[in-house]
Design a protein around this motif. Structure first.
Motif, PDB file in Angstrom:
ATOM      1  N   ASP A  49       1.097  -1.486  -0.282  1.00 47.13           N
ATOM      2  CA  ASP A  49      -0.130  -0.240  -0.461  1.00 47.13           C
ATOM      3  C   ASP A  49       1.309   1.221  -0.104  1.00 47.13           C
ATOM      4  OD1 ASP A  49      -1.913  -1.553  -0.083  1.00 47.13           O
ATOM      5  OD2 ASP A  49      -2.748  -1.305   2.064  1.00 47.13           O
ATOM      6  N   ARG A  81       1.801   2.170  -3.446  1.00 45.45           N
ATOM      7  CA  ARG A  81       1.012   2.542  -4.066  1.00 45.45           C
ATOM      8  C   ARG A  81       0.694   3.431  -3.812  1.00 45.45           C
ATOM      9  NH1 ARG A  81      -2.848  -3.136  -3.454  1.00 45.45           N
ATOM     10  NH2 ARG A  81      -2.287  -4.299  -5.267  1.00 45.45           N
ATOM     11  N   GLU A  82       1.065   4.415  -2.408  1.00 45.13           N
ATOM     12  CA  GLU A  82       0.476   5.549  -2.051  1.00 45.13           C
ATOM     13  C   GLU A  82       1.372   6.289  -3.240  1.00 45.13           C
ATOM     14  OE1 GLU A  82       0.120   6.710   1.644  1.00 45.13           O
ATOM     15  OE2 GLU A  82       0.373   8.314   1.525  1.00 45.13           O
TER      16      GLU A  82
END
Lengths: 580, 580
Positions: A366, A369-370
């Motif tokens: 995550d 992805r951020e």
């Protein structure tokens, strides 16, 4: 000037599409260029040539029996990308290896070299050969730095005929080397071409003057002289070439030579014949026997007004190869039996049929992805700043180069931004977003800058990966790795007045500031300032490595285009980092 | 522009010489042009093409197997003379007759027609065919007045292949007629060429505009429109040609067509391919099947920026002829077996090998020999006044024509003066001096004006003869006969705004003044005044017969070039008559 086009950015693709439609008997389009209509016979080495668009019949017009098996076709005056070359070579491969042949320009050397590595990695035995016939572009002691101009044709042809005779790959390469070593060209010009969408020529020569030592990308020459008569022009061309014979040729008397009098685009046929009349007489006086002369447009530069003379000093073997028949869209000679059957109509577009990148995305955290969102914002900013400055970059590049830096950077950054958007939308991590952007930039931009920017983004992507949240030291490591990779790939060092002059201090400053513990945005700010100062330092007289720089005095005060664009980009990215 | 030349007056000869030197495998030079390297097989009709220089590969580049047997090559943009055509046709003749083929221009029609008469008189069966494919140059109801442009190629080729198939002369002519009737062309242009030695192009088109309906001698077109995109240009070309199908073609759907997208000189290959891409798509949408398309430079106009589209609507027979192989210096297609053996080097110059006129001089009286001195002085004066005004005549001619009137008049009057000097030196009478001058003028000037001035001098010479002292009535009779002969030959009448508008009042005034008993000098003075007034009257809007006059509005105030030069000459000759 080039007046008939639709979207200038689509010019090369549309030209290739029209070319293929008009010549189905000889060629079929594949991703990245064209190959012969008929498959390469099993066990025959494939000769794959290539280069930028704007030089027709080089390169697509030289594909067919007795000449190349395929041609990778880049954008206007830009090398095809490694991916294009790889695709064409795979399509042309007949199981006996591939010889990649191209003119000796930095961008082509980079991309064909990368393609050769990928082909070899995929199990296709590959060799490369860069034609370097233009004696005006470097001295005899630096002949490896010379550009390739109309000497492309006899060198390509010699290797291709040897391949059709069934020689193994290394012997075909040996023929190319022999032909290359015995091929010399020299030219004169009166005006440069005007590229599609541009409103002025790449260079002009004052009335009643001529530039001596032309290039085929609007390089203006190494000197300027009074406009000669046709006979005087012939004498200059002949005497210059007779002044630099191959090492194993004692004198011109008794020698045989293939002779090409090449028009660059708007020196027309009757003019060429008037010049050839004297060329033939002077070579005859020198005792040279002319074999199968060619007088016409063989390697052009759009509507550039110029003419070059090429001599290939023949031995029995090279004469056999030069005299051999050929049947291509633009070069036909002798008799080759029944033509290939016409192919069924091909309706797909030549360069828009890239295989969608359906490979599964690597898993991403995550956090990565951020971070990919920030990467995408940065690539948006890069594309915007390049777009805003594209004309300026072209003008700067035209001082010493071929003026296409702005066009290439715009194509590359736009493609990178799109690929990044797609990957981000699919949930890719920061590393993969950068990797996809890297491939797209290199592929769509072509040329030297495309290869180098692909390398920069790929180095960054590898350093960031798809798992960890990218912190400042990791980014700095990636930039340091990019700096090292660009130096390896491009062969330039600090002081050569290239983008390396900017990239190295940028990377070093970023690493130092990060080591001091500064946040990424502050560290990047300091590094971008260093980059801007370094870019200004690339202005001046020192010749850039590996490149003829004829009118260097004009570049006083003008920075290197690649250095300038890198500095602009580092500053633009800082704006993104401030907000993320 | 044309930059590489030596003496501009020698340009065409030197170009032909260089062309022949570069293409010995295909052609050999003969007086007046070139023929195939190998003799025409006995019993085969010879197809002899020709026209002015500046259109390469038309016309010399189209000589070889599968195409023409010979080409008569005129000066820059000037018809070859009847003597040149006669010489080439004699050399090409294989015993089965000759078909003379050329573009439909007044000068070519005159000279090829005269050559045909002389060939027939010498026992060689001869036919003529003028290609008239340019639909912009006259309406469908006046298609016989149309110019020949790139449609030359498919029509020449059809007839030549039919000749090689062994057809008799009238059937070969029938094939030419069939191909000609089914061939249509239309073009657009952006700038005219700059002729050798000239310092500006024949016409220019404002930036971002184009001329619609180009010619190939710098004729500027019939209208002007905004610069189109490549796709728009393709649409204009295709839709215009689909708008005028041959009478026996109901609609384009299901038809086959040979397609030629021809660049005039500096619209370069990639541009042509971008346009062709859309041409092919539009023809496909209309249901037309494209057969063996050609995209390149087939009929040029030096470095003119223009492009034309040619369609030949094929039936089975025309398709067979279009697909047939060919092997010429500039047009090669398919497989023809082993090339012809290379010829031994030819060292004579192509056009300078005129057979010296060794025919015995007719006997002349002392009185006629004395008068010959006055004739020579008059021809000196003619050459001088033409030389002084040559540039002005060129500028005037460029308004509605091809701008070569000054060049042609200078070549002709200089040659006439030289021939007259030689004949006078050998003791010729006035009639023979004029006859020799007449032949030299027609031969060296080429073009329409060459044919007409040859006729004027010959008429005068016949009237004066070599016995009687030429008195005023005899001179007036000669001028009257010249006036009648020019009207017969050129097909123009008073009011058509040609030199006839000047010649007729000049002749009538001279005859009337002579009948009043005025001495020759006074009568000539009155007639020359009438000529000058009449020349001024040729300015204005009325279109000249048989000639597209696209920008007629520009010619308001500009007299016809041929009319103006005739008036200047009559005045110059008066100066001589005053002193003799």
């Amino acid at each position: 000037m080039t007046r008939l086009f639709n979207d200038p950015a689509a010019f090369a693709d549309e030209a290739l599409e029209g070319f293929a439609a008009a010549h189905r008997r000889w060629v079929r389009p594949v991703t990245g260029g064209v190959v012969r209509a008929a498959a390469t016979p099993a066990g025959q080495v494939a000769v794959v040539i290539g280069g930028g668009s704007g030089h027709y019949p080089a390169f697509s017009g030289l594909v067919g029996r007795g000449l190349a098996h395929g041609a990778a076709v880049g954008n206007v005056f830009a090398s095809p990308s490694a991916r294009q070359i790889h695709s064409v070579a795979e399509a042309a491969h007949g199981g006996a290896g591939v010889l990649l042949m191209y003119g000796n320009y930095a961008g082509d050397v980079l991309h064909f070299g990368q393609a050769a590595e990928r082909l070899a990695a995929g199990g296709i035995d590959t060799r490369t050969f860069a034609v370097a016939d233009d004696i005006s572009s470097a001295g005899p002691d630096e002949s490896a730095k010379r550009r390739g101009i109309a000497g492309d044709l006899p060198v390509f042809k010699a290797a291709a005929v040897a391949a059709e005779q069934g020689l193994p790959l290394d012997e075909v390469l040996g023929v190319a080397e022999r032909a290359g070593a015995r091929t010399r060209s020299f030219g004169i010009a009166f005006s440069g071409c005007t590229l599609p969408g541009a409103d002025h020529p790449l260079f002009t020569v004052p009335e009643a003057r001529m530039a001596v030592g032309l290039g085929i990308h609007g390089e203006p020459g190494i000197g300027e002289e009074a406009l000669p008569t046709a006979d005087e022009a012939a004498r200059l061309l002949v005497e210059t070439l007779l002044g630099e014979l191959p090492e194993d040729v004692a004198g011109p008397g008794g020698q045989r030579a293939a002779v090409i009098l090449n028009g660059l685009g708007s020196v027309k046929y009757e003019e060429l014949f008037v010049v050839y009349r004297k060329v033939a007489a002077l070579l005859g006086e020198a005792g040279v026997e002319i074999v199968d002369p060619e007088v016409g447009e063989l390697v052009t530069s759009f509507d550039m007004a110029g003419v070059s003379l090429t001599l290939t000093w023949l031995d029995d073997r090279l004469e056999e190869l030069w005299r051999a028949p050929a049947d291509t869209p633009a070069y036909r000679k002798g008799a080759l039996g029944t033509p290939e059957p016409e192919q069924a109509p091909v309706t797909t577009r030549a360069q828009d049929t890239a295989v969608p990148d359906t490979a599964a995305l690597p898993p991403a955290s995550d956090a990565s992805r951020e971070a990919a969102g920030t990467v995408l914002a940065a690539l948006d900013a890069v594309a915007r700043v390049v777009d805003t400055h594209a004309d300026e970059l072209g003008r700067i590049d035209a001082v010493a180069g071929d003026g296409d830096h702005g066009i290439g950077m715009r194509r590359g950054s736009t493609a990178a931004q799109r690929a990044a958007t797609d990957a981000h939308g699919l949930g890719a991590g920061a590393g993969t977003v950068l990797a996809r952007a890297a491939d797209a930039w290199a592929d769509k931009a072509g040329g030297t800058s495309g290869a180098l920017w692909g390398t920069i983004l790929r180095s960054l992507g590898t350093a960031l990966g798809d798992q960890e949240a990218p912190d400042a030291p990791r980014v700095a490591d990636g930039v340091t790795e990019a700096s090292a990779a660009v130096r390896r790939l491009g062969g330039a060092e600090v002081g050569d007045k290239t983008m390396v002059d900017v990239l190295v201090p940028f990377a070093d400053t970023l690493a130092a500031a990060t080591a001091e513990g500064l946040p990424l945005s502050d560290a990047w700010d300091r590094a971008a300032t260093a980059a801007t100062e370094a870019a200004a330092g690339t202005a001046g007289l020192l010749p850039r490595r590996g490149r003829a720089r004829p009118h260097a005095e004009k570049s006083l005060g003008t920075p290197d285009a690649g250095a300038h664009s890198l500095a602009l980009i580092t500053r633009a990215v800082h704006g993104v980092l401030l907000n993320h």
